[in-house]
Motif scaffolding. Structure first.
Motif, PDB file in Angstrom:
ATOM      1  N   ARG A 105      -8.942   6.000   3.522  1.00  0.00           N
ATOM      2  CA  ARG A 105      -8.748   7.204   2.694  1.00  0.00           C
ATOM      3  C   ARG A 105      -7.639   7.004   1.637  1.00  0.00           C
ATOM      4  NH1 ARG A 105      -8.166   9.123   7.669  1.00  0.00           N
ATOM      5  NH2 ARG A 105      -6.175  10.131   7.203  1.00  0.00           N
ATOM      6  N   HIS A 106      -7.469   5.780   1.146  1.00  0.00           N
ATOM      7  CA  HIS A 106      -6.488   5.503   0.093  1.00  0.00           C
ATOM      8  C   HIS A 106      -7.065   5.844  -1.278  1.00  0.00           C
ATOM      9  CE1 HIS A 106      -3.839   3.797   2.944  1.00  0.00           C
ATOM     10  NE2 HIS A 106      -4.365   2.562   3.003  1.00  0.00           N
ATOM     11  N   ILE A 107      -6.191   6.280  -2.179  1.00  0.00           N
ATOM     12  CA  ILE A 107      -6.560   6.450  -3.590  1.00  0.00           C
ATOM     13  C   ILE A 107      -6.198   5.150  -4.302  1.00  0.00           C
ATOM     14  CG2 ILE A 107      -6.108   7.708  -5.731  1.00  0.00           C
ATOM     15  CD1 ILE A 107      -5.383  10.131  -3.989  1.00  0.00           C
ATOM     16  N   LEU A 108      -7.174   4.487  -4.896  1.00  0.00           N
ATOM     17  CA  LEU A 108      -6.987   3.194  -5.554  1.00  0.00           C
ATOM     18  C   LEU A 108      -7.154   3.387  -7.056  1.00  0.00           C
ATOM     19  CD1 LEU A 108      -6.441   0.350  -4.426  1.00  0.00           C
ATOM     20  CD2 LEU A 108      -8.884  -0.104  -4.570  1.00  0.00           C
ATOM     21  N   LYS A 109      -6.087   3.150  -7.862  1.00  0.00           N
ATOM     22  CA  LYS A 109      -6.131   3.385  -9.307  1.00  0.00           C
ATOM     23  C   LYS A 109      -5.781   2.092 -10.055  1.00  0.00           C
ATOM     24  CE  LYS A 109      -3.189   6.801  -9.553  1.00  0.00           C
ATOM     25  NZ  LYS A 109      -2.404   7.931 -10.130  1.00  0.00           N
ATOM     26  N   LEU A 110      -6.599   1.778 -11.067  1.00  0.00           N
ATOM     27  CA  LEU A 110      -6.347   0.617 -11.926  1.00  0.00           C
ATOM     28  C   LEU A 110      -6.104   1.113 -13.354  1.00  0.00           C
ATOM     29  CD1 LEU A 110      -6.286  -2.423 -12.588  1.00  0.00           C
ATOM     30  CD2 LEU A 110      -8.770  -2.329 -12.877  1.00  0.00           C
ATOM     31  N   ILE A 121      -2.505  -0.048  -9.502  1.00  0.00           N
ATOM     32  CA  ILE A 121      -2.493  -1.392 -10.096  1.00  0.00           C
ATOM     33  C   ILE A 121      -2.396  -1.205 -11.611  1.00  0.00           C
ATOM     34  CG2 ILE A 121      -3.660  -3.611 -10.297  1.00  0.00           C
ATOM     35  CD1 ILE A 121      -4.998  -1.258  -7.748  1.00  0.00           C
ATOM     36  N   THR A 122      -1.377  -1.828 -12.241  1.00  0.00           N
ATOM     37  CA  THR A 122      -1.149  -1.661 -13.684  1.00  0.00           C
ATOM     38  C   THR A 122      -1.060  -3.026 -14.348  1.00  0.00           C
ATOM     39  OG1 THR A 122       0.101   0.366 -13.249  1.00  0.00           O
ATOM     40  CG2 THR A 122       0.326  -0.611 -15.447  1.00  0.00           C
ATOM     41  N   LEU A 123      -1.765  -3.158 -15.479  1.00  0.00           N
ATOM     42  CA  LEU A 123      -1.692  -4.362 -16.299  1.00  0.00           C
ATOM     43  C   LEU A 123      -1.095  -3.985 -17.651  1.00  0.00           C
ATOM     44  CD1 LEU A 123      -3.811  -5.173 -14.110  1.00  0.00           C
ATOM     45  CD2 LEU A 123      -4.920  -6.570 -15.859  1.00  0.00           C
ATOM     46  N   LEU A 124      -0.052  -4.694 -18.073  1.00  0.00           N
ATOM     47  CA  LEU A 124       0.613  -4.412 -19.353  1.00  0.00           C
ATOM     48  C   LEU A 124       0.778  -5.708 -20.143  1.00  0.00           C
ATOM     49  CD1 LEU A 124       3.497  -2.058 -18.153  1.00  0.00           C
ATOM     50  CD2 LEU A 124       1.466  -1.360 -19.409  1.00  0.00           C
ATOM     51  N   HIS A 154       2.123  -8.458 -17.659  1.00  0.00           N
ATOM     52  CA  HIS A 154       2.905  -7.950 -16.528  1.00  0.00           C
ATOM     53  C   HIS A 154       1.973  -7.147 -15.615  1.00  0.00           C
ATOM     54  CE1 HIS A 154       6.887  -5.843 -15.177  1.00  0.00           C
ATOM     55  NE2 HIS A 154       6.151  -6.240 -14.161  1.00  0.00           N
ATOM     56  N   VAL A 155       1.852  -7.585 -14.364  1.00  0.00           N
ATOM     57  CA  VAL A 155       1.012  -6.910 -13.363  1.00  0.00           C
ATOM     58  C   VAL A 155       1.920  -6.261 -12.332  1.00  0.00           C
ATOM     59  CG1 VAL A 155      -0.781  -7.210 -11.621  1.00  0.00           C
ATOM     60  CG2 VAL A 155      -0.816  -8.615 -13.700  1.00  0.00           C
ATOM     61  N   THR A 156       1.669  -5.001 -12.003  1.00  0.00           N
ATOM     62  CA  THR A 156       2.396  -4.337 -10.917  1.00  0.00           C
ATOM     63  C   THR A 156       1.390  -3.763  -9.928  1.00  0.00           C
ATOM     64  OG1 THR A 156       2.512  -2.229 -12.099  1.00  0.00           O
ATOM     65  CG2 THR A 156       4.357  -3.719 -12.377  1.00  0.00           C
ATOM     66  N   THR A 199       6.766  -2.119  -4.602  1.00  0.00           N
ATOM     67  CA  THR A 199       6.168  -2.494  -5.890  1.00  0.00           C
ATOM     68  C   THR A 199       6.305  -3.997  -6.063  1.00  0.00           C
ATOM     69  OG1 THR A 199       6.786  -0.364  -6.873  1.00  0.00           O
ATOM     70  CG2 THR A 199       6.197  -2.145  -8.384  1.00  0.00           C
ATOM     71  N   PHE A 200       5.172  -4.658  -6.221  1.00  0.00           N
ATOM     72  CA  PHE A 200       5.169  -6.095  -6.468  1.00  0.00           C
ATOM     73  C   PHE A 200       4.921  -6.334  -7.955  1.00  0.00           C
ATOM     74  CE2 PHE A 200       4.849  -6.160  -1.961  1.00  0.00           C
ATOM     75  CZ  PHE A 200       5.339  -7.384  -1.560  1.00  0.00           C
ATOM     76  N   HIS A 201       5.776  -7.183  -8.577  1.00  0.00           N
ATOM     77  CA  HIS A 201       5.675  -7.512 -10.005  1.00  0.00           C
ATOM     78  C   HIS A 201       5.229  -8.958 -10.159  1.00  0.00           C
ATOM     79  CE1 HIS A 201       7.913  -3.906 -11.422  1.00  0.00           C
ATOM     80  NE2 HIS A 201       8.503  -4.012 -10.232  1.00  0.00           N
TER      81      HIS A 201
END
Length: 644
Positions: free
Chosen positions: A512-517, A556-559, A566-568, A635-637
């Motif tokens: 039941r996790h919310i997974l956002k990219l 999950i964020t890509l910048l 940069h991935v977090t 938070t993993f960078h």
């Protein structure tokens, strides 16, 4: 009569033949009777273009002209020629008589007169110009004198104002040592002492001081600086610094001496304190030097007793000190370059880190392989630290080298054992998994007791966990052995991230996790190994799902940054203790989970996932780190370099 004339005389007929000439003409031209005049005097083959003979025969006029004849010796001579007609008894013109007079001297005189006249004109013009300049100069000089006089008056007024306003005492004495001017500070101390002798006022004497320096100032024009003791009217003696300078008149003659007195009582007190301080400082330095020598002896004794190899190198990479264990291995190599002694090279090592230590002052820890004098390869762990002087400047580097050959051999044996063990376990485990999967399928069609089904599930889960552990062990052993080589090619990090998120989505949904990219529409391609990047994302996302309690959120964020992508990966999980943040990327390290947290038994914890992930990121020239607190998530960078 014609023969007796000193000038040259010739007679020509109408055909321009010379028919008679007197002796002076013969002396110059020789006997040229019956020759053509233009041939004799001009050296021509035809009559002269400006010949006047025809005019004379026709008009009967006498012609006077100046000509230049070329003499037989080649000289050119100016002559004045008077040409007159000769008539017969009937009055007919039958010939022409030429009287030639040498006018060389006259020509020279005329030229000199002409040059004199020209020079005279130039002199007259120059004189007029000089008179004009003199007039202008005189006018300018009058203006300058007027301006200087005005400025001098203003300067004199300002000087008096300055001298009057200066806090120091100022006096002016003439050659007879009479005080002729004083400023207000002098008057405040000594009263109005103008016209009195300086030695009477300042020293109370009846004659000039024995060490009077006025004669030096007046005779040599030097400024004299001296220290004196003046006795004030109230009887106090004060030390003063006196600057005595000559005063000159407009002609530069010394007419007086100006003296500036400065009270140096405070300076003298400060000098005394400084002297006392210097004496105390000498004692302290002596004591500190003694203590330093004792400390140095103790340090040398301590360093000599350490079993590790220790050397000190200066900035030029010369070995300037080494302890006994170092000498036992390398011999006495003091004075040699480090790269000569340890590597046998003629120039510094390509990967030399000394510049980093000297410029940044950082301690560098590195592993190296040295070939010892007897040819044996030695693995060493070297700690290089800066050595600073009293001012804090780095003057040398101390290196402590620890032989880790045995440790390296053990590490290699461990890697080989893990590799062999994992391979040996994989075959029976594959058979076990196949039979367990078959048993699970078969049990669904059989009415087995619930306890039996539960035990089959436990066997299945542990078989899967063991399979993951073995795969991780094999991956790590391959990384340690250096057999995994990334297949780098231009590719899309965004595409790999989307693919991995889709693959782990069912597991996230189960909990039941919310997974956002979150990612920009456009990201530049980078050099990557798609399979390895897929494993990195898989490890980070599975850890986030694993360590987040049901119903959490994973972002999950890509910048795109200036030099990196940069991935977090951020979760709302249980978090990591601060003391574990530096250790989680070490192999086989498993962080503690608080007792209050229920960790699902379905997840394996091998302690290798993040260690492998870091190795993969490093292969891509990137960096990875984590930020976390217990109970606040993690938070993993990850930074991956862009194409340059």
């Amino acid at each position: 009569m014609l023969t007796g004339i000193g000038d040259q005389i010739t007679i020509q007929n109408k055909a321009l033949d010379i028919i008679w000439m007197n002796q002076p003409a013969k002396d110059i031209w020789g006997d040229v009777i019956d020759k053509k005049c233009y041939k004799v005097y001009k050296g021509l083959d035809v009559p002269c273009p400006d010949c006047y003979v025809e005019t004379m025969f026709n008009e009967g006029r006498t012609v006077v002209s100046e000509q230049v004849d070329i003499l037989p010796d080649g000289r050119r001579t100016p002559i004045l020629v008077t040409s007159s007609p000769v008539r017969d008894a009937e009055g007919n013109i039958v010939a022409i008589v030429d009287v030639g007079k040498d006018i060389t001297e006259r020509k020279l005189l005329e030229r000199k007169q002409r040059e004199y006249a020209e020079n005279l004109e130039k002199i007259v013009e120059k004189r007029k110009e000089l008179e004009k300049q003199l007039k202008e100069y005189t006018e300018n000089l009058e203006k300058i004198v007027e301006e200087r006089t005005k400025a001098l008056k203003e300067s004199k007024g300002k000087l008096q104002a300055i001298l009057t306003g200066i806090g120091d005492q100022i006096t002016i004495q003439n050659k007879d040592l009479d005080i002729i001017w004083v400023n207000q500070p002098i008057k405040d101390i000594w009263g109005d002492v103008i016209d009195k002798k300086c030695y009477e006022v300042y020293k109370g004497l009846d004659a000039p001081c024995p060490d009077c320096y006025f004669e030096t100032v007046f005779n040599e024009g030097k400024t004299v600086v001296s220290e004196r003791v003046s006795v004030l009217l109230d009887g106090r003696s004060i030390p003063v610094l006196v600057t005595s300078s000559p005063v000159r008149d407009a002609e530069g003659h010394i007419v007086a001496v100006v003296e500036v007195f400065k009270d140096i009582t405070e300076r003298k007190l400060l000098e005394k304190k400084l002297k006392d301080y210097a004496e105390n400082l000498e004692k302290i330095v002596e004591e500190r030097t003694k203590a330093l020598k004792e400390s140095e002896e103790k340090l040398k004794a301590m360093l000599a007793g350490i079993g590790d190899q220790i050397t000190i190198q200066n900035k030029a990479l010369d070995i300037i000190w080494m302890n006994q264990p170092m000498k036992d291995v390398w011999g006495d190599v003091i004075g040699k370059k480090c790269y000569e002694a340890y590597k046998g090279l003629d120039e510094r090592c390509p990967d030399c880190y000394f510049e980093t230590v000297f410029n940044e002052g950082k301690t560098v820890i590195s592993e190296r392989v040295n070939i010892l004098p007897e040819g044996r390869r030695s693995h060493i762990l070297v700690t290089s630290s800066p050595v600073r002087d009293a001012e804090g400047s780095i003057v040398a580097i101390v290196e402590v080298a620890k032989d880790i050959t045995e440790r390296q051999e053990l590490e290699q044996m461990k890697t080989q054992f893990i590799n062999v063990a994992a391979h040996e376990l994989r075959t029976p485990l594959s058979a076990l998994k196949a039979h367990v999967e078959l048993l699970e399928i078969t049990s669904k069609n059989m009415n087995l007791p619930a306890d039996v089904n539960r035990r089959i599930g436990i066997i299945s889960r542990n078989a899967k966990r063991l399979a993951v552990l073995i795969n991780n062990l094999l991956d790590y052993s391959h990384l340690e052995a250096g057999t995994i080589k990334p297949k780098m090619a231009l590719g899309s990090l965004k595409t790999v991230a989307i693919q991995t998120v889709k693959e782990v989505f069912p597991l996230a949904l189960k909990h039941r996790h919310i997974l956002k990219l979150t990612t920009p529409k456009m990201l530049p391609f980078i050099y990557l190994d798609k399979e390895i990047i897929h494993r990195i994302f898989g490890n980070l996302l599975s850890n986030a799902i694993k360590y987040t309690l049901d119903g959490g959120t994973i972002d999950i964020t890509l910048l795109e940054e200036a030099e990196n992508l940069h991935v977090t990966v951020k979760d709302t999980g249980i978090g990591i203790a601060e003391e574990d943040l530096e250790k989680i990327f070490q192999p086989f390290h498993v962080a503690d989970i608080p007792e209050s947290v229920h960790f699902p038994s379905e997840f394996e914890r091998t302690g290798l996932g993040l260690a492998i992930t870091k190795r993969y990121v490093t292969m891509h020239g990137g960096k990875i780190w984590a930020e976390s607190r217990i109970g606040e998530g993690s938070t993993f960078h990850m930074l991956l370099p862009k194409v340059k």
